[in-house]
Design an enzyme around this catalytic site. Structure first.
Site, PDB file in Angstrom:
ATOM      1  N   PRO A  11       0.779  -1.229   0.000  1.00 62.40           N
ATOM      2  CA  PRO A  11       0.000   0.000   0.000  1.00 62.40           C
ATOM      3  C   PRO A  11       0.816   1.286   0.000  1.00 62.40           C
ATOM      4  O   PRO A  11       1.837   1.392   0.689  1.00 62.40           O
ATOM      5  CB  PRO A  11      -0.838  -0.093   1.280  1.00 62.40           C
ATOM      6  CG  PRO A  11      -0.207  -1.146   2.095  1.00 62.40           C
ATOM      7  CD  PRO A  11       0.480  -2.087   1.150  1.00 62.40           C
ATOM      8  N   ASN A  12       0.337   2.216  -0.793  1.00 62.52           N
ATOM      9  CA  ASN A  12       0.842   3.594  -0.917  1.00 62.52           C
ATOM     10  C   ASN A  12       2.124   3.692  -1.744  1.00 62.52           C
ATOM     11  O   ASN A  12       2.550   4.809  -2.055  1.00 62.52           O
ATOM     12  CB  ASN A  12       1.041   4.249   0.463  1.00 62.52           C
ATOM     13  CG  ASN A  12      -0.253   4.342   1.226  1.00 62.52           C
ATOM     14  OD1 ASN A  12      -1.218   4.918   0.723  1.00 62.52           O
ATOM     15  ND2 ASN A  12      -0.308   3.770   2.402  1.00 62.52           N
ATOM     16  N   ARG A  19       5.762  11.967  -2.934  1.00 62.51           N
ATOM     17  CA  ARG A  19       5.658  12.487  -1.555  1.00 62.51           C
ATOM     18  C   ARG A  19       6.813  11.897  -0.742  1.00 62.51           C
ATOM     19  O   ARG A  19       7.313  10.818  -1.043  1.00 62.51           O
ATOM     20  CB  ARG A  19       4.363  12.009  -0.879  1.00 62.51           C
ATOM     21  CG  ARG A  19       3.109  12.282  -1.632  1.00 62.51           C
ATOM     22  CD  ARG A  19       2.343  13.459  -1.043  1.00 62.51           C
ATOM     23  NE  ARG A  19       0.990  13.525  -1.563  1.00 62.51           N
ATOM     24  CZ  ARG A  19       0.671  13.801  -2.824  1.00 62.51           C
ATOM     25  NH1 ARG A  19       1.613  13.997  -3.713  1.00 62.51           N
ATOM     26  NH2 ARG A  19      -0.590  13.853  -3.221  1.00 62.51           N
ATOM     27  N   TYR A  24      11.867   8.186   1.269  1.00 57.48           N
ATOM     28  CA  TYR A  24      11.793   7.084   0.306  1.00 57.48           C
ATOM     29  C   TYR A  24      12.539   7.353  -1.004  1.00 57.48           C
ATOM     30  O   TYR A  24      12.577   6.486  -1.871  1.00 57.48           O
ATOM     31  CB  TYR A  24      10.322   6.756   0.014  1.00 57.48           C
ATOM     32  CG  TYR A  24       9.557   6.332   1.243  1.00 57.48           C
ATOM     33  CD1 TYR A  24       9.942   5.205   1.952  1.00 57.48           C
ATOM     34  CD2 TYR A  24       8.463   7.068   1.706  1.00 57.48           C
ATOM     35  CE1 TYR A  24       9.259   4.808   3.089  1.00 57.48           C
ATOM     36  CE2 TYR A  24       7.769   6.685   2.838  1.00 57.48           C
ATOM     37  CZ  TYR A  24       8.166   5.561   3.534  1.00 57.48           C
ATOM     38  OH  TYR A  24       7.491   5.177   4.656  1.00 57.48           O
ATOM     39  N   ASN A  76       7.913  -6.003  -1.119  1.00 57.96           N
ATOM     40  CA  ASN A  76       7.873  -4.848  -0.204  1.00 57.96           C
ATOM     41  C   ASN A  76       6.425  -4.729   0.259  1.00 57.96           C
ATOM     42  O   ASN A  76       5.593  -4.142  -0.434  1.00 57.96           O
ATOM     43  CB  ASN A  76       8.338  -3.562  -0.887  1.00 57.96           C
ATOM     44  CG  ASN A  76       8.394  -2.404   0.112  1.00 57.96           C
ATOM     45  OD1 ASN A  76       7.848  -2.518   1.221  1.00 57.96           O
ATOM     46  ND2 ASN A  76       9.039  -1.310  -0.249  1.00 57.96           N
ATOM     47  N   ALA A  79       3.295  -1.038   4.776  1.00 56.08           N
ATOM     48  CA  ALA A  79       2.831  -1.065   6.180  1.00 56.08           C
ATOM     49  C   ALA A  79       2.353  -2.447   6.619  1.00 56.08           C
ATOM     50  O   ALA A  79       2.379  -2.758   7.823  1.00 56.08           O
ATOM     51  CB  ALA A  79       1.723  -0.034   6.375  1.00 56.08           C
ATOM     52  N   ASP A  89       1.827 -15.985   6.911  1.00 61.87           N
ATOM     53  CA  ASP A  89       1.362 -17.341   6.607  1.00 61.87           C
ATOM     54  C   ASP A  89       1.533 -17.660   5.124  1.00 61.87           C
ATOM     55  O   ASP A  89       1.919 -18.776   4.765  1.00 61.87           O
ATOM     56  CB  ASP A  89      -0.117 -17.506   7.008  1.00 61.87           C
ATOM     57  CG  ASP A  89      -0.316 -17.580   8.516  1.00 61.87           C
ATOM     58  OD1 ASP A  89       0.675 -17.796   9.236  1.00 61.87           O
ATOM     59  OD2 ASP A  89      -1.465 -17.428   8.958  1.00 61.87           O
ATOM     60  N   GLU A 100      12.350 -10.065   1.377  1.00 63.54           N
ATOM     61  CA  GLU A 100      11.684  -8.857   1.878  1.00 63.54           C
ATOM     62  C   GLU A 100      12.544  -7.646   1.495  1.00 63.54           C
ATOM     63  O   GLU A 100      13.766  -7.665   1.687  1.00 63.54           O
ATOM     64  CB  GLU A 100      11.562  -8.966   3.405  1.00 63.54           C
ATOM     65  CG  GLU A 100      10.938  -7.771   4.077  1.00 63.54           C
ATOM     66  CD  GLU A 100      11.007  -7.867   5.610  1.00 63.54           C
ATOM     67  OE1 GLU A 100      11.836  -8.661   6.142  1.00 63.54           O
ATOM     68  OE2 GLU A 100      10.259  -7.137   6.265  1.00 63.54           O
ATOM     69  N   HIS A 102      12.856  -3.280   1.618  1.00 68.21           N
ATOM     70  CA  HIS A 102      12.378  -1.966   2.078  1.00 68.21           C
ATOM     71  C   HIS A 102      13.297  -0.866   1.580  1.00 68.21           C
ATOM     72  O   HIS A 102      14.532  -1.033   1.586  1.00 68.21           O
ATOM     73  CB  HIS A 102      12.325  -1.897   3.608  1.00 68.21           C
ATOM     74  CG  HIS A 102      11.358  -2.868   4.188  1.00 68.21           C
ATOM     75  ND1 HIS A 102      10.000  -2.701   4.109  1.00 68.21           N
ATOM     76  CD2 HIS A 102      11.563  -4.031   4.831  1.00 68.21           C
ATOM     77  CE1 HIS A 102       9.408  -3.723   4.685  1.00 68.21           C
ATOM     78  NE2 HIS A 102      10.336  -4.554   5.130  1.00 68.21           N
ATOM     79  N   SER A 104      13.450   2.232   3.044  1.00 65.34           N
ATOM     80  CA  SER A 104      14.010   2.778   4.288  1.00 65.34           C
ATOM     81  C   SER A 104      14.449   1.618   5.181  1.00 65.34           C
ATOM     82  O   SER A 104      14.258   0.454   4.827  1.00 65.34           O
ATOM     83  CB  SER A 104      12.941   3.628   5.007  1.00 65.34           C
ATOM     84  OG  SER A 104      11.870   2.809   5.442  1.00 65.34           O
ATOM     85  N   ARG A 109      13.324   3.638  12.511  1.00 66.22           N
ATOM     86  CA  ARG A 109      12.205   4.593  12.486  1.00 66.22           C
ATOM     87  C   ARG A 109      11.310   4.406  13.726  1.00 66.22           C
ATOM     88  O   ARG A 109      11.790   3.968  14.761  1.00 66.22           O
ATOM     89  CB  ARG A 109      11.452   4.422  11.161  1.00 66.22           C
ATOM     90  CG  ARG A 109      12.379   4.707   9.950  1.00 66.22           C
ATOM     91  CD  ARG A 109      11.669   4.542   8.633  1.00 66.22           C
ATOM     92  NE  ARG A 109      10.552   5.477   8.527  1.00 66.22           N
ATOM     93  CZ  ARG A 109       9.609   5.390   7.587  1.00 66.22           C
ATOM     94  NH1 ARG A 109       9.659   4.424   6.683  1.00 66.22           N
ATOM     95  NH2 ARG A 109       8.632   6.280   7.556  1.00 66.22           N
TER      96      ARG A 109
HETATM   97  O1  CA2 Z   1      10.778   1.526   3.570  1.00 68.14           O
HETATM   98  C1  CA2 Z   1       9.899   0.848   3.018  1.00 68.14           C
HETATM   99  O2  CA2 Z   1      10.029   0.378   1.881  1.00 68.14           O
HETATM  100  C2  CA2 Z   1       8.551   0.639   3.718  1.00 68.14           C
HETATM  101  O3  CA2 Z   1       8.086  -0.663   3.381  1.00 68.14           O
HETATM  102  C3  CA2 Z   1       7.626   1.697   3.178  1.00 68.14           C
HETATM  103  C4  CA2 Z   1       6.251   1.691   3.850  1.00 68.14           C
HETATM  104  C5  CA2 Z   1       6.399   1.730   5.368  1.00 68.14           C
HETATM  105  O4  CA2 Z   1       5.122   1.586   5.960  1.00 68.14           O
HETATM  106  C6  CA2 Z   1       7.318   0.635   5.877  1.00 68.14           C
HETATM  107  O5  CA2 Z   1       7.458   0.799   7.275  1.00 68.14           O
HETATM  108  C7  CA2 Z   1       8.684   0.721   5.222  1.00 68.14           C
HETATM  109  C8  CA2 Z   1       5.446   2.910   3.414  1.00 68.14           C
HETATM  110  C9  CA2 Z   1       5.207   2.986   1.944  1.00 68.14           C
HETATM  111  C10 CA2 Z   1       4.478   4.251   1.678  1.00 68.14           C
HETATM  112  O6  CA2 Z   1       5.008   4.827   0.545  1.00 68.14           O
HETATM  113  C11 CA2 Z   1       4.866   6.172   0.391  1.00 68.14           C
HETATM  114  C12 CA2 Z   1       5.402   6.683  -0.751  1.00 68.14           C
HETATM  115  C13 CA2 Z   1       5.308   8.024  -0.968  1.00 68.14           C
HETATM  116  C14 CA2 Z   1       4.657   8.853  -0.068  1.00 68.14           C
HETATM  117  C15 CA2 Z   1       4.118   8.305   1.086  1.00 68.14           C
HETATM  118  C16 CA2 Z   1       4.225   6.959   1.309  1.00 68.14           C
END
Ligand code: CA2
Length: 144
Positions: A11-12, A19, A24, A76, A79, A89, A100, A102, A104, A109
């Site tokens: 997601p996102n 953003r 990121y 990835n 959240a 699972d 996996e 990421h 970041s 964090r």
């Molecule tokens: O660092 C990563 O790749 C994460 O998987 C990114 C997730 C975060 O919840 C994980 O803790 C670490 C968030 C992805 C949201 O992506 C965005 C991209 C642009 C603007 C806002 C959020």
């Protein structure tokens, strides 16, 4: 087994590059797909890159990766990393290796990002390198 590596994004991540570039980076998901495709060609692999905002879709795609004989999955879960026992699972349920990924480093964090359910079952985790995390993970597939 095929030469295809599924690259599944949660997601996102469709907003990547638009953003929060300080966390990121400024590459979009399409930029990362292009980088991965170049590297995959060099490694004799192919990439199937996808993004969804829905947890169950990620579960279905993990099952599909196994059914289609994917070489590996780069995942990835965004959240859902920190919340989803369903994804844990699913990673445990398939024989296809899952790495996996990421952008970041969640461990540096907020405390709620320190737990990774997916990480409990993943073959490896690559994190904290920005877009390069995906490339390092793809290189790791070639060594599995
Ligand atoms: O660092 C990563 O790749 C994460 O998987 C990114 C997730 C975060 O919840 C994980 O803790 C670490 C968030 C992805 C949201 O992506 C965005 C991209 C642009 C603007 C806002 C959020």
């Amino acid at each position: 087994m095929t030469d295809t590596v599924y690259v599944l994004n949660g997601p996102n991540l469709n907003l990547l590059g638009l953003r929060e570039p300080e966390i990121y980076g400024s590459d979009t998901l399409d930029d990362i797909a292009a980088m991965l495709e170049d590297r995959a060609r060099e490694l004799g692999l192919a990439i199937d890159m996808r993004q969804t905002n829905h947890e169950g879709m990620l579960v279905d795609w993990l099952h599909e990766a196994q059914a289609e004989g994917a070489r590996a999955v780069l995942l990835n879960p965004a959240a859902y990393t920190h919340t989803s026992i369903a994804l844990l699972d699913a990673v445990r349920a398939i024989r296809t290796p899952v790495i996996e990924v990421h952008l970041s480093d969640p461990a540096t964090r907020e405390p709620f990002r320190h737990q990774s359910y997916v990480g409990m079952a993943a073959a490896r985790t690559v994190k904290g390198l920005g877009a390069r995390s995906y490339l390092v993970a793809l290189d790791a597939v070639a060594q599995l």
